[in-house]
Design an enzyme around this catalytic site. Structure first.
Site, PDB file in Angstrom:
ATOM      1  N   PRO A  15       0.790  -1.135   0.088  1.00 16.16           N
ATOM      2  CA  PRO A  15      -0.035  -0.010   0.067  1.00 16.16           C
ATOM      3  C   PRO A  15       0.854   1.145   0.097  1.00 16.16           C
ATOM      4  O   PRO A  15       1.613   1.455   0.827  1.00 16.16           O
ATOM      5  CB  PRO A  15      -0.664  -0.021   1.366  1.00 16.16           C
ATOM      6  N   GLU A  16       0.745   1.989  -0.887  1.00 13.25           N
ATOM      7  CA  GLU A  16       1.588   3.321  -1.222  1.00 13.25           C
ATOM      8  C   GLU A  16       0.625   4.258  -1.254  1.00 13.25           C
ATOM      9  O   GLU A  16      -0.691   3.841  -1.007  1.00 13.25           O
ATOM     10  CB  GLU A  16       2.466   3.353  -2.451  1.00 13.25           C
TER      11      GLU A  16
END
Length: 282
Positions: A15-16
DNA sequence: CTGAGATCCTGTCTGC
DNA sequence: TGCAGACAGGATCTCA
């Protein structure tokens, strides 16, 4: 039958900023103005031990708004904020109130009037903290500029990169410089900028910083538009997998999409897998 | 302060 | 088939 996940759901998903933004927006629909009726911890040993006093602080407390700072989701109340990090494998499940089946790697949950929100994280790299004052919290206060803000400019990046000997890739992944850029989008942005990821930061020219800033913004905006990168089973709020993976240019790929005969170089930089084209990126 | 490397964790994959 | 070992990575911690 309302059970669905609103986070990346498998190993090897990172998850960025775009994924966290997507999740935050989904969570906002479920949480805004809702009163937290209960907070239960099944396993407190995450990246940090979950503080025991969270329950007494947020019980019967109403959510004012849901925001994002870097890769952190912030659930804001009138007297403070919950700070959630998904780590690498964290997912949020929206469950029916009647669902009492605690599954493997479920760590904590909120109970609302109509739903339960349960955090599941295989590798336990995620976390949840309470902060009386969000911007003074140790996880938040050191964070650099939001890349999609107007204050993230070539001048800023150029100035920050002076005298820095670390690779450009590690430089733009440093959350204290610019927040939200992780391994995938760093590779992508460097490819668009035609910059070799192992280049020393202090050797960046001004025009390269300009390209880098523009590319980071472009890559992140594009990923948000497509609902986050799917590495296996990223699910948005409607349960459909995101499909940005197909849009990736170099991460996990074998050949350069520009000079199609060149095999991409795959090396570890700072312990992280990196993909680049040594013909296109100088 | 800077930067390189170890560390946490567990499911998946590879090789013997 | 079974099992040991390598691998993936965000962010912090340790150490030079």
């Amino acid at each position: 039958m309302i059970d669905f996940y609103i986070s990346p759901i498998n190993i090897i998903n990172m998850p960025e900023l775009p994924e966290v933004e997507t999740i935050k927006n989904a969570l906002k629909k479920v949480l805004s103005k809702q009163v937290i009726l209960d907070f239960e911890i099944f396993n407190s040993k995450l990246r940090w031990i979950i503080q025991k006093n969270i329950k007494s602080i947020i019980k019967n407390n109403a959510v004012e708004k849901v925001t994002r700072r870097g890769k952190y989701i912030c659930i804001n109340f009138k007297n403070g904020s919950l700070i959630i990090h998904l780590g690498m494998t964290g997912i949020l499940k929206i469950l029916d109130l009647k669902n009492n089946t605690i599954e493997k790697h479920d760590h904590y949950q909120f109970t609302l009037k109509k739903y339960k929100i349960r955090f599941n994280d295989i590798r336990k790299f995620g976390s949840v903290h309470w902060a009386n004052s969000l911007n003074e919290h140790f996880l938040i206060r050191k964070l650099g500029i939001e890349p999609l803000n107007n204050t993230f400019t070539q001048e800023y990046l150029f100035k920050k990169s002076r005298n820095r000997k670390l690779s450009v890739k590690n430089f733009i992944m440093n959350q204290n410089i610019v927040t939200g850029v992780g391994n995938i989008y760093a590779s992508e942005a460097l490819f668009l900028s035609k910059i070799n990821p192992i280049k020393k930061s202090y050797r960046l020219k001004e025009y390269e910083c300009k390209m880098l800033v523009l590319s980071i913004k472009k890559v992140l905006k594009n990923a948000i538009k497509y609902g986050g990168t799917t590495l296996r089973n990223f699910k948005k709020i409607d349960g459909n997998p995101g499909y940005f993976k197909q849009k990736l240019l170099v991460y996990g790929k074998e050949f350069c999409p520009v000079c199609t005969n060149s095999k991409l170089t795959k090396i570890k930089i700072g312990g992280r897998m990196s993909y680049y084209c040594k013909v296109c990126q100088k």
